[in-house]
Design an enzyme around this catalytic site. Structure first.
Site, PDB file in Angstrom:
ATOM      1  CE  LYS A  85       2.880   0.518  11.666  1.00 31.52           C
ATOM      2  NZ  LYS A  85       3.073  -0.044  12.947  1.00 31.52           N
ATOM      3  NE  ARG A 124       2.023  -8.559  14.795  1.00 24.93           N
ATOM      4  CZ  ARG A 124       2.546  -7.560  14.612  1.00 24.93           C
ATOM      5  NH1 ARG A 124       1.730  -6.519  13.898  1.00 24.93           N
ATOM      6  NH2 ARG A 124       3.905  -7.191  14.746  1.00 24.93           N
TER       7      ARG A 124
END
Ligand code: AMP
Length: 210
Positions: A13, A122
């Site tokens: 996102k 990440r």
């Protein structure tokens, strides 16, 4: 243009939000980034939020709603905004629809089995906040990674630890997933397949608006 980006943690996102906000010249509002800024500044809200975030819990609705309401009243939101990480509960969504209209909620769909792997890869720049998947980077000599934009050493988020990730996914399933039906019932939902490259996902999102 007033948009919402939905999807599980690790769906990409933040990355997509940056691209969309830039393309349509609208403000990118990430409640996670706002909370992390409060934590960094050691404000009372930051202190309260830190223990919740580190445990993978949600920050109480009334705090987040007040924060977003205030933020979207700022001048850079006059041309529109993209909400990334908000709403996360039905109460937040109902409140949002009460104080502003929404043009579209875009849900980035990613299969559960892809998510844990994505989150372990990440890394985020603590300086400029750019987020990376390590696959796209060359490791440094020490095995770490450096931000391509500002040269700062990247870090893993505390709440991306595997034990916290599982809890965040449970919280997502229980509290945030029902928002898909919420926006679908209001004919505001579009879905895109998030199990593709970042560029392909961005293209599918842009196609929705053309
Ligand atoms: P994010 O960067 O969007 O993954 O958010 C990181 C963490 O901040 C979440 O796991 C929550 O603990 C908290 N948070 C962010 N946005 C919200 C929200 N809309 N409602 C409640 N908690 C939030």
């Amino acid at each position: 243009m007033k948009l919402i980006l939905l999807g599980p943690p690790g769906a990409g996102k933040g990355t997509q939000a940056e691209r969309i906000a830039e393309r349509y010249s609208i403000a990118h509002i990430s409640t996670g980034d706002m909370l992390r800024a409060e934590i960094k500044a050691e404000t009372p809200l930051g202190v309260e939020a830190k223990s919740l975030i580190d445990r993978g819990e949600l920050v109480p609705d009334e705090i987040i709603i007040g924060m977003v309401k205030n933020r979207i009243g700022m001048p850079d939101c006059e041309n529109g905004f993209l909400l990334d990480g908000f709403p996360r509960t039905i109460a937040q969504a109902e409140s949002l629809m009460g104080f502003t209209g929404i043009d579209r909620a875009v849900c980035i769909e990613v299969p559960d089995e892809s998510i844990v792997g994505r989150m372990s890869k990440r890394r985020v720049c603590p300086n400029c906040k750019r987020t990376y998947t390590v696959d796209v980077l060359e490791p440094d000599e020490d095995g770490g990674y450096t931000c391509l934009d500002c040269g700062t050493k990247l870090i893993a988020r505390d709440d991306d630890r595997p034990e916290t990730v599982q809890h965040r996914l449970n919280v997502y399933a229980e509290q945030t997933f029902p928002l898909i039906d919420f926006f679908e019932a209001r004919e505001l939902l579009s879905r895109v397949d998030g199990d593709k490259s970042m560029d392909e996902v961005a293209d599918s999102i842009f196609e929705l608006f053309e």
